[in-house]
Write an enzyme that holds these catalytic residues in place. Structure first.
Site, PDB file in Angstrom:
ATOM      1  N   HIS A 177       0.874  -1.382  -0.072  1.00  0.00           N
ATOM      2  CA  HIS A 177       0.030   0.023  -0.146  1.00  0.00           C
ATOM      3  C   HIS A 177       0.845   1.320   0.084  1.00  0.00           C
ATOM      4  O   HIS A 177       1.097   1.864   1.145  1.00  0.00           O
ATOM      5  CB  HIS A 177      -0.918   0.050   1.093  1.00  0.00           C
ATOM      6  CG  HIS A 177      -2.207   0.897   1.156  1.00  0.00           C
ATOM      7  ND1 HIS A 177      -3.403   0.573   1.559  1.00  0.00           N
ATOM      8  CD2 HIS A 177      -2.170   2.177   0.479  1.00  0.00           C
ATOM      9  CE1 HIS A 177      -4.124   1.662   1.435  1.00  0.00           C
ATOM     10  NE2 HIS A 177      -3.368   2.495   0.722  1.00  0.00           N
TER      11      HIS A 177
ATOM     12  N   ASP B 189       0.694   2.503   3.674  1.00  0.00           N
ATOM     13  CA  ASP B 189      -0.152   3.380   3.223  1.00  0.00           C
ATOM     14  C   ASP B 189       0.738   4.861   3.177  1.00  0.00           C
ATOM     15  O   ASP B 189       0.161   6.056   3.749  1.00  0.00           O
ATOM     16  CB  ASP B 189      -1.263   3.683   4.283  1.00  0.00           C
ATOM     17  CG  ASP B 189      -2.291   4.670   3.378  1.00  0.00           C
ATOM     18  OD1 ASP B 189      -2.504   4.980   2.414  1.00  0.00           O
ATOM     19  OD2 ASP B 189      -3.385   4.903   4.134  1.00  0.00           O
TER      20      ASP B 189
ATOM     21  N   GLY C  37      -3.557  11.619   5.243  1.00  0.00           N
ATOM     22  CA  GLY C  37      -2.238  10.549   5.002  1.00  0.00           C
ATOM     23  C   GLY C  37      -1.043  11.327   5.445  1.00  0.00           C
ATOM     24  O   GLY C  37      -0.794  12.438   5.582  1.00  0.00           O
TER      25      GLY C  37
ATOM     26  N   HIS D   4       1.824   5.021  -1.790  1.00  0.00           N
ATOM     27  CA  HIS D   4       1.438   6.234  -2.954  1.00  0.00           C
ATOM     28  C   HIS D   4       2.504   6.870  -3.294  1.00  0.00           C
ATOM     29  O   HIS D   4       3.294   7.839  -2.658  1.00  0.00           O
ATOM     30  CB  HIS D   4       0.604   7.355  -2.339  1.00  0.00           C
ATOM     31  CG  HIS D   4      -0.829   6.486  -1.716  1.00  0.00           C
ATOM     32  ND1 HIS D   4      -2.129   6.414  -2.347  1.00  0.00           N
ATOM     33  CD2 HIS D   4      -1.362   6.179  -0.469  1.00  0.00           C
ATOM     34  CE1 HIS D   4      -2.939   5.855  -1.802  1.00  0.00           C
ATOM     35  NE2 HIS D   4      -2.508   5.560  -0.828  1.00  0.00           N
TER      36      HIS D   4
HETATM   37  C1  NCD Z   1      -4.394   8.397   0.817  1.00  0.00           C
HETATM   38  C2  NCD Z   1      -3.624   9.347  -0.012  1.00  0.00           C
HETATM   39  O1  NCD Z   1      -3.216  10.237   0.527  1.00  0.00           O
HETATM   40  O2  NCD Z   1      -3.484   9.115  -1.218  1.00  0.00           O
HETATM   41  N1  NCD Z   1      -4.679   9.033   2.211  1.00  0.00           N
HETATM   42  C3  NCD Z   1      -5.059   8.486   3.169  1.00  0.00           C
HETATM   43  O3  NCD Z   1      -5.567   9.220   4.272  1.00  0.00           O
HETATM   44  N2  NCD Z   1      -4.918   7.073   3.507  1.00  0.00           N
HETATM   45  C4  NCD Z   1      -5.436   7.709   0.335  1.00  0.00           C
HETATM   46  C5  NCD Z   1      -5.960   6.605   1.006  1.00  0.00           C
HETATM   47  O4  NCD Z   1      -5.062   5.613   0.997  1.00  0.00           O
HETATM   48  O5  NCD Z   1      -7.068   6.483   1.306  1.00  0.00           O
HETATM   49 ZN    ZN Z   2      -7.107   4.064   1.535  1.00  0.00          ZN
END
Ligand code: NCD
Ligand code: ZN
Length: 433
Positions: free
Chosen positions: A59, A301, A318, A61
């Site tokens: 997970h 994440d 996030g 980004h």
């Molecule tokens: C994530 C993001 O910033 O892309 N943010 C988050 O609060 N987890 C998106 C996600 O995974 O839901």
């Molecule tokens: Zn998410």
């Protein structure tokens, strides 16, 4: 090129054993006894460190594209290897979102030649009639958000999820879902703080959506990952359903295993995340889930934003997670709050199994030579200003930790050491199925 790793405590089939690892090129050639002779070109001395299968973050980004001011493939994968991750799975909520074949191909082109660790991609499909073509363009699976609409990707209704499952099933690739029912999320004012944000995302939103997902999933033979489960009740529903549906996979994040609501007062908007940080009783339930083997995947994440975005009237949700995962999780394990063995599994075998990555997730002959060396050390303070991510903040800044990553090996080459930092070797490969 033959490499021998000596003096390591090697994680093999859930046991820690004193063995030497022989790497040939990008693969593990064999595991041998310390006393066995073998002609090699170079030796890496692990100096007694724990050697784990290269950690996988299912997970992540990595942003880039129009969001490269937050993070890009280079900064993101540098942070990943500094955190011990050798394969990260990138989420499609980019700008523009990865919602069709063309965008996926563009994203892979953007990553090409810039990645320090292996990277796999998830996509967010909109036109289900093209889902087979999309999957053949090289994604590991699908990711959808039930709480937020991206362009024309709206998955808040059970029926829409159902048609996705029906089509995605044909591709034999897992669906990962951010489970929050938008009907249960409260509207936030123009300006809000971390506690208000948290209240607007009640537990019920997650619980209701997990119920819905479990119901839909029971009708289709396809693997489903419920991302970042944050509530005791949500996990309980998952555990009950897993008994009759082994296609269900659970994910938790280090943040939801380590932090409880008091952090919202301590670090404010920096801790804003969706789903939000919950009460201590939820944290305990998630930890118990790791003890019971009910957690299949620990995903960071890693969600970088700028500090300005985090501190804005409407703070972005996030925070980065690659470099704090090992210090936080292994310190909790050392303290007896998490079982080391299941933590390692959820960072290696679990994600490899979810995505059918047979060359990843364990230390064995013929596996990709991705390895993570870890050492327990005297207590130190986490310093997020030293991060390789563009986002140099963390709710864990100043936390006490007792574990570090000492070396990361990607495809047979050392790409990070705790002494020298990141080595400028873009040795990562795009992983497809
Ligand atoms: C994530 C993001 O910033 O892309 N943010 C988050 O609060 N987890 C998106 C996600 O995974 O839901
Ligand atoms: Zn998410």
């Amino acid at each position: 090129m033959l490499t021998r790793i000596i003096n390591g405590k090697v994680w093999i089939k859930d046991q820690i054993v004193e063995r030497d690892i022989i790497i040939e090129g990008v693969k593990i050639k064999k595991i041998i006894k310390k006393t066995e002779g073998e002609q090699v070109d170079r030796i890496i001395d692990a100096k007694g460190d724990l050697i784990l299968p290269g950690l996988i973050d299912a997970h992540a980004h990595l942003r880039d594209g129009n969001l490269s001011y937050k993070e890009d493939f280079s900064s993101g994968t540098r942070a990943a290897i500094a955190g011990g991750f050798t394969l990260v799975i990138d989420m499609p909520n980019t700008n523009p979102p990865v919602s069709n074949s063309q965008r996926l191909i563009e994203r892979k082109t953007l990553a090409h030649g810039r990645i320090y660790c292996d990277v796999g991609f998830l996509v967010m499909p909109t036109d289900f009639s093209k889902i087979t073509q999309l999957s053949k363009s090289g994604c590991l699976g699908f990711k959808v958000y039930t709480h937020r609409v991206f362009e024309d990707a709206n998955f808040s209704e059970g029926e829409r999820l159902r048609s996705l499952f029906k089509e995605a099933m044909k591709t034999n690739r897992p669906i990962s879902i951010h489970a929050e029912d938008p009907k249960k999320i409260h509207k936030l004012p123009e300006s809000y703080d971390a506690e208000e944000h948290s209240k607007a995302h009640p537990k019920g939103a997650e619980i209701e959506m997990i119920k819905e997902i479990i119901k839909v999933a029971s009708d289709f033979p396809i693997k489903v990952r419920i991302c970042h489960i944050s509530t005791a009740e949500g996990l309980q529903l998952f555990v009950e359903s897993k008994r009759y549906n082994s296609n269900l996979f659970s994910e938790v994040t280090p943040a939801h295993l380590a932090l409880e609501t008091s952090i919202l007062r301590k670090v404010g908007k920096l801790a804003v995340v969706e789903p939000p940080i919950r009460e201590f009783k939820d944290v305990l339930a998630l930890r118990k889930g790791v003890w019971d083997g009910a957690i299949d995947v620990i995903g960071t994440d890693h969600a970088p934003h700028t500090l300005t975005e985090k501190l804005a009237d409407k703070p972005s949700s996030g925070f980065p997670g690659f470099e704090t995962a090992v210090p936080i999780l292994f310190t909790l394990a050392k303290g007896g709050f998490l079982p080391l063995s299941n933590v390692v599994k959820a960072l290696t075998e679990g994600p490899a199994k979810l995505y059918g990555l047979i060359e990843y997730g364990s230390i064995d002959k013929d596996k990709v030579a991705n390895l993570t060396f870890i050492k327990f050390v005297p207590e130190y303070l986490i310093d997020s200003s030293k991060s390789y991510s563009k986002a140099k903040f963390s709710p864990f800044n100043g936390f006490k930790a007792e574990a570090i990553v000492t070396r990361t090996i990607v495809r047979g080459e050392t790409v990070f050491t705790s002494e020298d930092g990141v080595i400028d070797l873009k040795n990562g490969k795009i992983v497809e199925r």
